[in-house]
Enzyme design. Structure first.
Site, PDB file in Angstrom:
ATOM      1  CE  LYS A  13      17.500  -2.588 -34.858  1.00  0.00           C
ATOM      2  NZ  LYS A  13      17.724  -1.224 -35.380  1.00  0.00           N
ATOM      3  NE  ARG A  88      18.391  -0.630 -29.291  1.00  0.00           N
ATOM      4  CZ  ARG A  88      17.403  -0.783 -30.170  1.00  0.00           C
ATOM      5  NH1 ARG A  88      16.648  -1.852 -30.159  1.00  0.00           N
ATOM      6  NH2 ARG A  88      17.189   0.134 -31.069  1.00  0.00           N
ATOM      7  NE  ARG A 127      10.936   4.047 -37.585  1.00  0.00           N
ATOM      8  CZ  ARG A 127      11.953   3.401 -36.988  1.00  0.00           C
ATOM      9  NH1 ARG A 127      12.290   2.184 -37.352  1.00  0.00           N
ATOM     10  NH2 ARG A 127      12.607   4.004 -36.027  1.00  0.00           N
ATOM     11  NE  ARG A 160       9.455   3.851 -33.374  1.00  0.00           N
ATOM     12  CZ  ARG A 160      10.475   2.981 -33.438  1.00  0.00           C
ATOM     13  NH1 ARG A 160      10.387   1.933 -34.213  1.00  0.00           N
ATOM     14  NH2 ARG A 160      11.557   3.181 -32.718  1.00  0.00           N
ATOM     15  NE  ARG A 171      15.458   5.723 -31.565  1.00  0.00           N
ATOM     16  CZ  ARG A 171      14.652   5.766 -32.622  1.00  0.00           C
ATOM     17  NH1 ARG A 171      14.051   6.880 -32.955  1.00  0.00           N
ATOM     18  NH2 ARG A 171      14.445   4.693 -33.330  1.00  0.00           N
TER      19      ARG A 171
HETATM   20  P1  ADP Z   1      14.872  -0.518 -37.676  1.00  0.00           P
HETATM   21  O1  ADP Z   1      13.970  -1.615 -37.180  1.00  0.00           O
HETATM   22  O2  ADP Z   1      16.289  -0.980 -37.842  1.00  0.00           O
HETATM   23  O3  ADP Z   1      14.794   0.725 -36.876  1.00  0.00           O
HETATM   24  P2  ADP Z   1      13.002  -0.284 -39.911  1.00  0.00           P
HETATM   25  O4  ADP Z   1      12.873  -1.630 -40.502  1.00  0.00           O
HETATM   26  O5  ADP Z   1      11.912   0.216 -39.062  1.00  0.00           O
HETATM   27  O6  ADP Z   1      14.410  -0.160 -39.146  1.00  0.00           O
HETATM   28  O7  ADP Z   1      13.258   0.744 -41.104  1.00  0.00           O
HETATM   29  C1  ADP Z   1      13.381   2.147 -40.858  1.00  0.00           C
HETATM   30  C2  ADP Z   1      12.688   2.948 -41.976  1.00  0.00           C
HETATM   31  O8  ADP Z   1      13.423   2.787 -43.191  1.00  0.00           O
HETATM   32  C3  ADP Z   1      11.272   2.474 -42.288  1.00  0.00           C
HETATM   33  O9  ADP Z   1      10.522   3.610 -42.657  1.00  0.00           O
HETATM   34  C4  ADP Z   1      11.440   1.536 -43.462  1.00  0.00           C
HETATM   35  O10 ADP Z   1      10.283   1.473 -44.275  1.00  0.00           O
HETATM   36  C5  ADP Z   1      12.620   2.174 -44.205  1.00  0.00           C
HETATM   37  N1  ADP Z   1      13.477   1.205 -44.879  1.00  0.00           N
HETATM   38  C6  ADP Z   1      13.753  -0.083 -44.532  1.00  0.00           C
HETATM   39  N2  ADP Z   1      14.611  -0.656 -45.395  1.00  0.00           N
HETATM   40  C7  ADP Z   1      14.919   0.287 -46.314  1.00  0.00           C
HETATM   41  C8  ADP Z   1      15.768   0.317 -47.484  1.00  0.00           C
HETATM   42  N3  ADP Z   1      16.470  -0.735 -47.859  1.00  0.00           N
HETATM   43  N4  ADP Z   1      15.829   1.460 -48.176  1.00  0.00           N
HETATM   44  C9  ADP Z   1      15.110   2.550 -47.809  1.00  0.00           C
HETATM   45  N5  ADP Z   1      14.296   2.597 -46.736  1.00  0.00           N
HETATM   46  C10 ADP Z   1      14.186   1.481 -46.001  1.00  0.00           C
HETATM   47  P1  ADP Z   2      15.051   1.360 -33.473  1.00  0.00           P
HETATM   48  O1  ADP Z   2      15.818   0.177 -33.913  1.00  0.00           O
HETATM   49  O2  ADP Z   2      14.506   2.172 -34.592  1.00  0.00           O
HETATM   50  O3  ADP Z   2      15.814   2.204 -32.485  1.00  0.00           O
HETATM   51  P2  ADP Z   2      13.252  -0.250 -31.761  1.00  0.00           P
HETATM   52  O4  ADP Z   2      11.832  -0.369 -32.088  1.00  0.00           O
HETATM   53  O5  ADP Z   2      14.106  -1.453 -31.864  1.00  0.00           O
HETATM   54  O6  ADP Z   2      13.768   0.940 -32.680  1.00  0.00           O
HETATM   55  O7  ADP Z   2      13.430   0.321 -30.285  1.00  0.00           O
HETATM   56  C1  ADP Z   2      12.751   1.480 -29.859  1.00  0.00           C
HETATM   57  C2  ADP Z   2      13.230   1.866 -28.465  1.00  0.00           C
HETATM   58  O8  ADP Z   2      12.905   0.825 -27.525  1.00  0.00           O
HETATM   59  C3  ADP Z   2      14.736   2.046 -28.323  1.00  0.00           C
HETATM   60  O9  ADP Z   2      15.165   3.346 -28.692  1.00  0.00           O
HETATM   61  C4  ADP Z   2      14.938   1.772 -26.832  1.00  0.00           C
HETATM   62  O10 ADP Z   2      14.579   2.895 -26.050  1.00  0.00           O
HETATM   63  C5  ADP Z   2      13.923   0.679 -26.549  1.00  0.00           C
HETATM   64  N1  ADP Z   2      14.551  -0.645 -26.714  1.00  0.00           N
HETATM   65  C6  ADP Z   2      14.316  -1.553 -27.694  1.00  0.00           C
HETATM   66  N2  ADP Z   2      15.089  -2.651 -27.532  1.00  0.00           N
HETATM   67  C7  ADP Z   2      15.839  -2.429 -26.414  1.00  0.00           C
HETATM   68  C8  ADP Z   2      16.860  -3.153 -25.729  1.00  0.00           C
HETATM   69  N3  ADP Z   2      17.268  -4.354 -26.155  1.00  0.00           N
HETATM   70  N4  ADP Z   2      17.394  -2.605 -24.620  1.00  0.00           N
HETATM   71  C9  ADP Z   2      16.996  -1.406 -24.164  1.00  0.00           C
HETATM   72  N5  ADP Z   2      16.071  -0.657 -24.764  1.00  0.00           N
HETATM   73  C10 ADP Z   2      15.482  -1.148 -25.885  1.00  0.00           C
END
Ligand code: ADP
Ligand code: ADP
Ligand code: ZN
Length: 217
Positions: A13, A88, A127, A160, A171
């Site tokens: 995302k 979410r 990551r 992180r 999660r």
């Molecule tokens: P999210 O915001 O949904 O949690 P991130 O954009 O932070 O996801 O991506 C999660 C991890 O996967 C990061 O380390 C990122 O660099 C890696 N990543 C993102 N897109 C891809 C892909 N298409 N293939 C492999 N790794 C990816």
């Molecule tokens: P990822 O997509 O990898 O889980 P984010 O950076 O989007 O990571 O979110 C990290 C954390 O922040 C989540 O696991 C949650 O605890 C909190 N968070 C983010 N967005 C929301 C939301 N819309 N509602 C509740 N908690 C949230």
């Protein structure tokens, strides 16, 4: 255009939102980034957020919605925004619908980035993030510069605190229970766009762009 991005943790995302935000020239709003900044600054919001985030739980709906409401009320969101990681829960989605409805707006596209659970576990455990500019990396597939240096701003990247295996599993579980139902919520409204989120990052971006263009035509 008002876009929300859905997807399991690690679906990409943040990675895709950054690219899309530049392409469409609308602000990228990540609730996760907002919480992490608040934690870094040691604010009250940061303390509340940290208690939940570090346990792999969601931050309460009212707290999260308050933040989003303030942010999308700002001037730069007048012509659209890209919400990454919000909504979410079903309650958040309903609060967002009614907030936008007050000013005759709506969610135009709910972009669902589809990646299997097994793949996201590998992505998240590798990551790395830049604490200074928020850029995202992966130990293997998208490494920072030699010595863990951010390619954008030269700060040292970190893992992180919520990216350890047990928290990740928790999660993903939370996603299936609370966030996945939003796919049918937006599907009922005719705004869901599901994109295969596996494969290389630019290929996914291209697929997203062609879907977004197709949807606005
Ligand atoms: P999210 O915001 O949904 O949690 P991130 O954009 O932070 O996801 O991506 C999660 C991890 O996967 C990061 O380390 C990122 O660099 C890696 N990543 C993102 N897109 C891809 C892909 N298409 N293939 C492999 N790794 C990816
Ligand atoms: P990822 O997509 O990898 O889980 P984010 O950076 O989007 O990571 O979110 C990290 C954390 O922040 C989540 O696991 C949650 O605890 C909190 N968070 C983010 N967005 C929301 C939301 N819309 N509602 C509740 N908690 C949230
Ligand atoms: Zn950086």
């Amino acid at each position: 255009m008002n876009i929300v991005i859905l997807g399991v943790p690690g679906a990409g995302k943040g990675t895709q939102a950054k690219m899309l935000s530049e392409r469409l020239k609308i602000p990228h709003i990540s609730t996760g980034d907002i919480f992490r900044n608040a934690i870094k600054e040691g604010t009250e919001l940061g303390k509340t957020a940290a208690d939940h985030i570090e346990q792999g739980k969601l931050v309460p709906d009212d707290v999260t919605f308050g933040i989003v409401k303030g942010r999308i009320g700002e001037k730069d969101c007048k012509n659209g925004f890209l919400l990454d990681g919000f909504p979410r829960t079903m309650i958040q989605a309903e609060m967002l619908d009614s907030l936008l409805g007050e000013t005759g707006r709506k969610v135009d596209i709910a972009l669902n980035i589809d990646v299997p659970d097994a793949e996201v576990i590998d992505r998240i455990s590798g990551r790395l993030v830049c604490p200074s500019c928020g850029a995202n990396y992966h130990k293997k597939s998208n490494p920072p510069l030699e010595g863990g240096i951010c390619r954008e701003c030269s700060a040292r990247v970190l893992q992180r605190k919520d990216d350890f295996y047990e928290t990740v599993v928790k999660r993903i579980e939370t996603y299936h229970l609370q966030t996945k139902p939003l796919i049918s919520h937006y599907s009922d409204k005719g705004v869901i766009v599901t994109v295969n989120g596996t494969g290389d990052i630019t290929g996914i971006h291209d697929r997203i762009m062609s879907e977004v263009r197709g949807h606005t035509r």
